[in-house]
Design a protein around this motif. Structure first.
Motif, PDB file in Angstrom:
ATOM      1  N   THR A  76       0.727  -1.222  -0.107  1.00  4.60           N
ATOM      2  CA  THR A  76       0.025  -0.039   0.106  1.00  4.60           C
ATOM      3  C   THR A  76       0.862   1.257   0.143  1.00  4.60           C
ATOM      4  N   PHE A  77       0.290   2.301  -0.181  1.00  7.00           N
ATOM      5  CA  PHE A  77       0.899   3.638  -0.440  1.00  7.00           C
ATOM      6  C   PHE A  77      -0.334   4.606  -0.305  1.00  7.00           C
ATOM      7  N   ARG A  78       0.224   5.904   0.277  1.00  6.85           N
ATOM      8  CA  ARG A  78      -0.738   6.868   0.491  1.00  6.85           C
ATOM      9  C   ARG A  78      -0.208   8.119  -0.294  1.00  6.85           C
ATOM     10  N   PRO A  79      -0.859   8.568  -1.286  1.00  7.22           N
ATOM     11  CA  PRO A  79      -0.527   9.785  -2.085  1.00  7.22           C
ATOM     12  C   PRO A  79      -0.583  11.044  -1.266  1.00  7.22           C
ATOM     13  N   ARG A 123       2.693   7.246 -11.290  1.00  6.75           N
ATOM     14  CA  ARG A 123       1.988   7.292 -12.664  1.00  6.75           C
ATOM     15  C   ARG A 123       1.251   8.475 -12.761  1.00  6.75           C
ATOM     16  N   PRO A 124       1.548   9.434 -13.955  1.00  7.47           N
ATOM     17  CA  PRO A 124       0.899  10.671 -14.103  1.00  7.47           C
ATOM     18  C   PRO A 124      -0.557  10.657 -14.070  1.00  7.47           C
ATOM     19  N   ASP A 125      -0.902   9.492 -14.406  1.00 10.92           N
ATOM     20  CA  ASP A 125      -2.501   9.116 -14.552  1.00 10.92           C
ATOM     21  C   ASP A 125      -3.270   8.413 -13.385  1.00 10.92           C
ATOM     22  N   LEU A 126      -2.447   8.730 -12.202  1.00  7.13           N
ATOM     23  CA  LEU A 126      -3.105   7.749 -11.221  1.00  7.13           C
ATOM     24  C   LEU A 126      -4.467   8.476 -10.731  1.00  7.13           C
ATOM     25  N   GLU A 188     -15.852   6.595 -20.749  1.00 11.96           N
ATOM     26  CA  GLU A 188     -14.685   7.566 -20.985  1.00 11.96           C
ATOM     27  C   GLU A 188     -14.572   8.577 -19.825  1.00 11.96           C
ATOM     28  N   PHE A 189     -13.643   8.402 -18.972  1.00 11.36           N
ATOM     29  CA  PHE A 189     -13.323   9.204 -17.726  1.00 11.36           C
ATOM     30  C   PHE A 189     -12.514  10.389 -18.268  1.00 11.36           C
ATOM     31  N   ASP A 190     -13.125  11.754 -18.045  1.00 13.87           N
ATOM     32  CA  ASP A 190     -12.195  12.597 -18.599  1.00 13.87           C
ATOM     33  C   ASP A 190     -11.988  13.678 -17.417  1.00 13.87           C
ATOM     34  N   THR A 191     -10.757  13.969 -17.215  1.00 20.79           N
ATOM     35  CA  THR A 191      -9.974  14.806 -16.235  1.00 20.79           C
ATOM     36  C   THR A 191      -9.586  16.217 -16.691  1.00 20.79           C
TER      37      THR A 191
END
Length: 283
Positions: A76-79, A123-126, A188-191
């Motif tokens: 696990t990790f926590r951003p 990852r830049p798309d995390l 399609e998930f748009d950010t």
């Protein structure tokens, strides 16, 4: 002789790992196996998402994740966030990957890396990946609480690309059922990182897929803001592929409910997911 020696060496290295996996497996429940399968298919899940999928109590979910981490099946990790704190993000380990052998097909199989946590954490798309998984785990949570509903299919971007990559690269594919009605859909998930022209251009691939297969499933765009959703609708027209949109945070919005706006509908014309396609036009 050299090749045989190298092969034997690789086998020797794999034996301890398989022994570790067997020991860990002896402490696993069926629910633990399903958690590992979901992690193998979808890269990363937060403890919130794992709770939606399998638990009624967040505290129990966090404790179970801690057990899986202690036996080496997940990490696990926590951003770090500018404000507040993020939930723990869970990733399957190579040892956990061994525990999923035979449980998932090749289309969903992942490469289990020793540095999986580090690789996913940077990852830049995390945020995009977690957002996609928020949509699907919200649906799964709704299904757990409503006997007539079921998320019958959930394909990751990786599985979609391996199967349909000639035409499209959606962020996910699902099949949602309520009572005797069901609907297939692409997500399609748009950010907001792509221009709306690029977003709209994706529909050409979906139209080509429908033309080639004779089957049509709606494309659902989840946008990060209501303003961007309105701007997208001004660019949509009545094409070969049905389109619907929603906006806001999927972490706090139920995608099974009346959040979807069909292309051509007014701002107030929202419908539930199962109603995105009228019964008479269902593929």
């Amino acid at each position: 002789m050299t090749g045989a020696t190298a092969s034997n060496s690789n086998m020797d290295k794999s034996q301890p790992r398989r022994s570790q996996a067997a020991i860990a497996a002896s402490r696993m429940t069926e629910r633990d196996r399903q958690i590992l399968v979901m992690l193998a298919k979808h890269h990363v899940l937060t403890t919130h998402q794992i709770t939606r999928l399998f638990f009624d109590c967040p505290r129990v979910a966090r404790r179970r994740v801690q057990v899986l981490q202690q036996v080496g099946l997940v990490d696990t990790f926590r951003p770090i966030l500018p404000l507040g704190s993020a939930p723990r993000h869970c990733v399957i380990t190579p040892l956990g990957g061994l525990a999923t052998e035979g449980l998932i097909d090749a289309a969903h199989a992942a490469t289990f890396r020793k540095d999986a946590v580090e690789a996913i954490a940077v990852r830049p798309d995390l945020g995009h990946l977690v957002g996609v998984n928020d949509v699907f785990t919200r649906l799964a949570e709704h299904a757990r609480r409503h006997a007539e509903a079921d998320l019958e299919l959930w394909w990751s971007e990786r599985a979609c690309t391996r199967t349909l990559g000639t035409y499209i690269r959606p962020d996910g594919f699902g099949r949602w059922r309520e009572a005797n009605r069901s609907i297939d859909f692409f997500l399609e998930f748009d950010t907001g990182t792509e221009s709306l022209s690029t977003v709209v251009a994706k529909l050409h691939g979906y139209a080509a897929l429908a033309e080639a297969t004779g089957r049509t499933a709606p494309v659902l765009f989840w946008l990060h803001s209501a303003r961007r959703e309105s701007e997208l609708h001004r660019r949509l027209d009545a094409g070969r592929v049905p389109v619907a949109t929603a906006s806001g945070s999927p972490a706090t919005t139920n995608p099974a409910e009346m959040v979807w706006r069909r292309a051509g509908a007014g701002r107030g014309g929202r419908c539930r997911l199962i109603e995105v396609l009228p019964p008479y036009s269902r593929p």
